[in-house]
Design an enzyme around this catalytic site. Sequence first.
Site, PDB file in Angstrom:
ATOM      1  N   PRO A  32      55.021 127.772   6.400  1.00 51.03           N
ATOM      2  CG  PRO A  32      53.673 127.205   4.578  1.00 51.03           C
ATOM      3  CD  PRO A  32      53.657 127.368   6.085  1.00 51.03           C
ATOM      4  CB  CYS A  33      58.063 132.025   5.971  1.00 49.41           C
ATOM      5  SG  CYS A  33      59.481 131.211   6.707  1.00 49.41           S
ATOM      6  CG  HIS A  34      59.499 127.223   2.239  1.00 48.31           C
ATOM      7  ND1 HIS A  34      58.973 126.747   3.434  1.00 48.31           N
ATOM      8  CD2 HIS A  34      59.043 126.392   1.268  1.00 48.31           C
ATOM      9  CE1 HIS A  34      58.250 125.676   3.183  1.00 48.31           C
ATOM     10  NE2 HIS A  34      58.275 125.440   1.879  1.00 48.31           N
TER      11      HIS A  34
END
Length: 167
Positions: free
Chosen positions: A135-137
Site C-alpha cells: 500500500p504505497c498510497h
Amino acid sequence: MLFYWIIKTRIGNIALIWYKQGLKSKIIKIMLSVSSAQSMKKNYQGIQPGKNKMIARIELDIKRYIAGEKIHFSLKNLEFSGLKSLAKRVLLVTSRIPRGKVETYGSIARKLKIPKGARAVGQALARNPFPIIIPCHRVIRSDGTIGGFGGGTELKRKLLSMEGVEI
C-alpha cells in the site's frame, strides 16, 4: 508463460501480470487504471489472458478491499527477485502500514536506518510493482501533503478516503 488478468472495479481496471512456471505462479506487476489489454500486449511480448486459483483469490481480495473490507494481503505470491535490495526493504516496511494509517517517506527511511533517505524511499515507492497489495498510497510527505502515486494523486486520495484517511 506470461499472463494478465484485468479486474474491473469501481476505482478503475486493475491488471495483474503474472507467470506460471511448473506448479509455481507469481505476480510480477500490478497495473492501475488500465484502459485495455492492448497496453499489456504492447509492453509484454506474447502475454496472454489467464486466470488460475491464485489469481482468482487475489482478484476477490482486491474487490473485497475496494468494497471496504479489511483485507490482509499475502506477499507470498509476489515476485520480488527482480528488485534491488533497498526497494525490497522499502516495500516490505510499507506492506506493514495498517489500513487507515499513513506514514511519511522520512519515517520509513528512519525505520530502515537511512538518515536523509526520504527521497530514496520515494523513488523506490514510485517504482512499486505491486500497488494496492503493497500500500504505497499510505505514504505521504512529511508536511502532510499527499505526495505522488503511480495511479495518480486523485486515485491515491480516493484510496485513502476509502480507508478513512483524509489528506
